[in-house]
Design a protein around this motif. Structure first.
Motif, PDB file in Angstrom:
ATOM      1  N   ILE A   1      10.814 -17.002   5.317  1.00 41.65           N
ATOM      2  CA  ILE A   1      10.453 -15.577   5.321  1.00 41.65           C
ATOM      3  C   ILE A   1      10.546 -15.016   6.735  1.00 41.65           C
ATOM      4  N   TRP A   2      10.016 -15.766   7.703  1.00 36.98           N
ATOM      5  CA  TRP A   2      10.056 -15.311   9.097  1.00 36.98           C
ATOM      6  C   TRP A   2      11.499 -15.167   9.591  1.00 36.98           C
ATOM      7  N   LEU A   3      12.348 -16.145   9.287  1.00 31.87           N
ATOM      8  CA  LEU A   3      13.727 -16.092   9.753  1.00 31.87           C
ATOM      9  C   LEU A   3      14.491 -14.934   9.130  1.00 31.87           C
ATOM     10  N   LEU A   4      14.266 -14.700   7.836  1.00 30.28           N
ATOM     11  CA  LEU A   4      14.957 -13.593   7.157  1.00 30.28           C
ATOM     12  C   LEU A   4      14.530 -12.250   7.733  1.00 30.28           C
ATOM     13  N   PHE A   5      13.226 -12.055   7.926  1.00 28.77           N
ATOM     14  CA  PHE A   5      12.760 -10.788   8.478  1.00 28.77           C
ATOM     15  C   PHE A   5      13.212 -10.616   9.928  1.00 28.77           C
ATOM     16  N   ASP A   6      13.283 -11.713  10.669  1.00 27.04           N
ATOM     17  CA  ASP A   6      13.761 -11.618  12.042  1.00 27.04           C
ATOM     18  C   ASP A   6      15.231 -11.199  12.063  1.00 27.04           C
ATOM     19  N   LEU A   7      15.988 -11.686  11.083  1.00 23.54           N
ATOM     20  CA  LEU A   7      17.394 -11.310  10.975  1.00 23.54           C
ATOM     21  C   LEU A   7      17.544  -9.834  10.624  1.00 23.54           C
ATOM     22  N   PHE A   8      16.752  -9.373   9.635  1.00 21.05           N
ATOM     23  CA  PHE A   8      16.868  -7.996   9.170  1.00 21.05           C
ATOM     24  C   PHE A   8      16.292  -6.978  10.149  1.00 21.05           C
TER      25      PHE A   8
ATOM     26  N   SER B   1       2.775 -11.861   5.997  1.00 17.70           N
ATOM     27  CA  SER B   1       4.135 -11.868   6.542  1.00 17.70           C
ATOM     28  C   SER B   1       5.056 -11.019   5.688  1.00 17.70           C
ATOM     29  N   LEU B   2       4.906 -11.122   4.373  1.00 20.96           N
ATOM     30  CA  LEU B   2       5.721 -10.308   3.466  1.00 20.96           C
ATOM     31  C   LEU B   2       5.460  -8.826   3.687  1.00 20.96           C
ATOM     32  N   GLN B   3       4.176  -8.461   3.748  1.00 23.68           N
ATOM     33  CA  GLN B   3       3.837  -7.050   3.904  1.00 23.68           C
ATOM     34  C   GLN B   3       4.276  -6.509   5.259  1.00 23.68           C
ATOM     35  N   SER B   4       4.004  -7.245   6.323  1.00 24.93           N
ATOM     36  CA  SER B   4       4.380  -6.792   7.655  1.00 24.93           C
ATOM     37  C   SER B   4       5.897  -6.722   7.809  1.00 24.93           C
ATOM     38  N   GLY B   5       6.594  -7.737   7.308  1.00 23.53           N
ATOM     39  CA  GLY B   5       8.044  -7.763   7.416  1.00 23.53           C
ATOM     40  C   GLY B   5       8.696  -6.616   6.655  1.00 23.53           C
ATOM     41  N   MET B   6       8.219  -6.367   5.441  1.00 17.13           N
ATOM     42  CA  MET B   6       8.795  -5.269   4.665  1.00 17.13           C
ATOM     43  C   MET B   6       8.516  -3.924   5.321  1.00 17.13           C
ATOM     44  N   ALA B   7       7.333  -3.773   5.925  1.00 12.93           N
ATOM     45  CA  ALA B   7       7.026  -2.524   6.636  1.00 12.93           C
ATOM     46  C   ALA B   7       7.958  -2.339   7.826  1.00 12.93           C
ATOM     47  N   MET B   8       8.264  -3.430   8.547  1.00  9.47           N
ATOM     48  CA  MET B   8       9.161  -3.332   9.697  1.00  9.47           C
ATOM     49  C   MET B   8      10.595  -3.027   9.265  1.00  9.47           C
ATOM     50  N   VAL B   9      10.993  -3.564   8.122  1.00  7.05           N
ATOM     51  CA  VAL B   9      12.337  -3.306   7.611  1.00  7.05           C
ATOM     52  C   VAL B   9      12.463  -1.869   7.116  1.00  7.05           C
ATOM     53  N   GLY B  10      11.329  -1.288   6.690  1.00  3.58           N
ATOM     54  CA  GLY B  10      11.352   0.077   6.185  1.00  3.58           C
ATOM     55  C   GLY B  10      11.292   0.169   4.673  1.00  3.58           C
ATOM     56  N   VAL B  11      10.806  -0.889   4.028  1.00  6.72           N
ATOM     57  CA  VAL B  11      10.672  -0.887   2.573  1.00  6.72           C
ATOM     58  C   VAL B  11       9.522   0.037   2.175  1.00  6.72           C
ATOM     59  N   ASP B  12       9.735   0.877   1.174  1.00  6.98           N
ATOM     60  CA  ASP B  12       8.699   1.804   0.712  1.00  6.98           C
ATOM     61  C   ASP B  12       7.500   1.042   0.169  1.00  6.98           C
ATOM     62  N   ALA B  13       6.320   1.653   0.288  1.00  7.39           N
ATOM     63  CA  ALA B  13       5.080   0.996  -0.143  1.00  7.39           C
ATOM     64  C   ALA B  13       5.111   0.581  -1.619  1.00  7.39           C
ATOM     65  N   PRO B  14       5.597   1.432  -2.550  1.00  9.32           N
ATOM     66  CA  PRO B  14       5.636   0.979  -3.955  1.00  9.32           C
ATOM     67  C   PRO B  14       6.492  -0.268  -4.155  1.00  9.32           C
ATOM     68  N   LEU B  15       7.624  -0.332  -3.447  1.00  3.75           N
ATOM     69  CA  LEU B  15       8.483  -1.502  -3.573  1.00  3.75           C
ATOM     70  C   LEU B  15       7.825  -2.733  -2.950  1.00  3.75           C
ATOM     71  N   GLN B  16       7.037  -2.533  -1.886  1.00  3.95           N
ATOM     72  CA  GLN B  16       6.299  -3.651  -1.294  1.00  3.95           C
ATOM     73  C   GLN B  16       5.360  -4.271  -2.330  1.00  3.95           C
ATOM     74  N   SER B  17       4.650  -3.426  -3.079  1.00  2.00           N
ATOM     75  CA  SER B  17       3.733  -3.918  -4.111  1.00  2.00           C
ATOM     76  C   SER B  17       4.486  -4.682  -5.185  1.00  2.00           C
ATOM     77  N   ILE B  18       5.677  -4.190  -5.546  1.00  2.00           N
ATOM     78  CA  ILE B  18       6.480  -4.870  -6.559  1.00  2.00           C
ATOM     79  C   ILE B  18       6.876  -6.259  -6.070  1.00  2.00           C
ATOM     80  N   VAL B  19       7.334  -6.337  -4.831  1.00  2.00           N
ATOM     81  CA  VAL B  19       7.770  -7.624  -4.275  1.00  2.00           C
ATOM     82  C   VAL B  19       6.618  -8.614  -4.213  1.00  2.00           C
ATOM     83  N   VAL B  20       5.455  -8.162  -3.720  1.00  4.32           N
ATOM     84  CA  VAL B  20       4.291  -9.049  -3.611  1.00  4.32           C
ATOM     85  C   VAL B  20       3.862  -9.530  -5.000  1.00  4.32           C
ATOM     86  N   GLY B  21       3.896  -8.627  -5.991  1.00  3.63           N
ATOM     87  CA  GLY B  21       3.534  -9.010  -7.351  1.00  3.63           C
ATOM     88  C   GLY B  21       4.478 -10.047  -7.922  1.00  3.63           C
TER      89      GLY B  21
END
Length: 420
Positions: A26-33, A381-401
């Motif tokens: 997860i860390w490597l992917l978010f660092d890449l993106f 890490s998922l929440q912080s990484g998605m926020a840094m990438v610019g993923v919308d909050a509703p989609l963040q909830s979907i991914v975490v779920g």
């Protein structure tokens, strides 16, 4: 030899290795993106601070879920306890002890922990002695404590909090600095190595199989490298110039004219989390209470027939959960520097998800403290990484779920495959 058999031969927990591998992936992917912005000392420092409050509560949720209960009230209880501690240190205690005295924040924290124990124990009493399902009791608590938090201040935000208290949240001056971080890191390495080889001696003394000695050395080396690497990473994050000058002025030390090279070091919330994790691990593995918790979760009827007072045990577990929620409330409110009515919102879901992702079985009887901490780190890490990438909050909830469901499915398949 297959990878699974090799891990088993070396005494390595395959599931734990999988969680750590998933975390690094997860860390490597978010660092890449993010173009290399994720794996920086600054971001990892913030990530460790953000994880602390949820991870503290997740260690207690392990005991709750292991005994086949659930606690949906922890997020609301965190908000209520934070409001109590904030109100005490802003409106009541300064008039008794004086503004700026250490007694203000110390008494506020102790009062919050005491309230957490009492309120958590009260919920446990209803569950254990009145036989009301934990789901219903804590669902009611979710609503009651959230409303009570609003009632304390009629919906007003409590601010500003005591300056020393805010350091417990990892803000300005809320870290150990380079020297103390290295001291604690070296002490942690010594303790970890001692624990690994003492455990080996105990197993050999009682006739249990032990890992090959090279495997023990390799494990000790990996753990030591991980601890010291973490310390080095935290020390690589420098305190901003303005904040460094304020810290030196507050300490009464001379402020140089030129640039100030001051390392952040390990954040105080992380130290609190480590202390809580160590204490909870000792309770789980070395105390009668911990053995009773896992015995009750494995087979409640057999535990009761063997003489365990499962009702009183339930009260103790929820009282402990309340105390840990109060500690988490200290970290969360101190980090923000204020207490609002939304403090702790949805934290109950994050805490449960962290425990489950960390390997705690919803069927009871199985769970680890370190697994819950890693689960909380994966969630954050998922929440912080998605926020840094610019993923919308509703989609963040979907991914975490989706990740939560997949984690439970993998856990079920893993236990079925290895007969656990």
């Amino acid at each position: 030899m297959s990878l699974g058999k090799a891990f088993k031969h070396l005494g390595i927990d395959l599931r734990l290795a999988g969680m750590i591998g998933a975390l690094f992936l997860i860390w490597l992917l978010f660092d890449l993106f993010t173009g290399g912005r994720f794996l920086t000392p600054r971001n990892l420092f913030n990530l460790s601070v953000q994880t602390a409050s949820v991870a503290v509560m997740a260690t207690g949720m392990v005991f709750v879920i292991v005994t086949r209960h659930i606690d949906l009230s922890v997020g609301s209880l965190l908000g209520f306890l934070g409001m109590i501690m904030g109100t005490l240190q802003l409106h009541y205690l300064p008039g008794i002890f004086g503004h700026g005295t250490a007694a203000v924040w110390i008494v506020a924290v102790l009062a919050g922990i005491l309230c957490g124990v009492l309120l958590g124990g009260f919920q446990g009493w209803i569950i254990g002695y009145l036989n009301v399902p934990a789901f219903i009791v804590t669902l009611g608590g979710l609503l009651v404590w959230r409303g009570a938090a609003w009632w304390v201040t009629s919906g007003q935000t409590v601010a500003p909090l005591d300056q020393t208290f805010k350091r417990l949240g990892g803000g300005t001056g809320g870290s150990l600095g380079a020297t103390w971080s290295w001291i604690i890191g070296i002490a942690a390495v010594a303790a970890a190595v001692a624990m690994i080889f003492n455990a080996r001696k105990r197993r050999a003394r009682h006739g249990f199989p032990v890992k090959p000695f090279p495997a023990e050395l390799a494990l000790a080396g990996i753990v030591s490298a991980g601890i010291l690497g973490f310390v080095a990473l935290m020390n690589a994050y420098k305190v901003p110039e303005t904040a460094a000058r304020r810290i030196l002025e507050a300490r009464g030390e001379p402020v140089p004219e030129g640039p100030i090279d001051m390392a952040q070091g390990i954040a105080i919330p992380v130290v609190i989390l480590l202390v809580v994790a160590v204490v909870m691990t000792v309770i789980a593995r070395r105390t009668r209470f911990g053995r009773y918790v896992f015995a009750t979760g494995g087979n409640p009827d057999a535990a009761e027939l063997s003489g365990i007072n499962t009702r009183l045990l339930t009260v103790k577990i929820f009282a402990l959960m309340g105390a840990l929620t109060a500690i988490a409330a200290v970290i969360a409110s101190a980090r923000l520097g204020s207490v609002g009515n939304d403090l702790g919102t949805l934290d109950e879901l994050r805490v449960i998800a962290a425990a489950v992702i960390g390997g705690t079985a919803l069927s009871g009887g199985i769970g680890t403290i370190h697994g819950a901490v890693i689960g909380a780190l994966i969630m954050q890490s998922l929440q912080s990484g998605m926020a840094m990438v610019g993923v919308d909050a509703p989609l963040q909830s979907i991914v975490v779920g989706v990740v939560l469901v997949i984690a439970v499915l993998v856990d079920i398949l893993y236990r079925r495959r290895f007969g656990l």
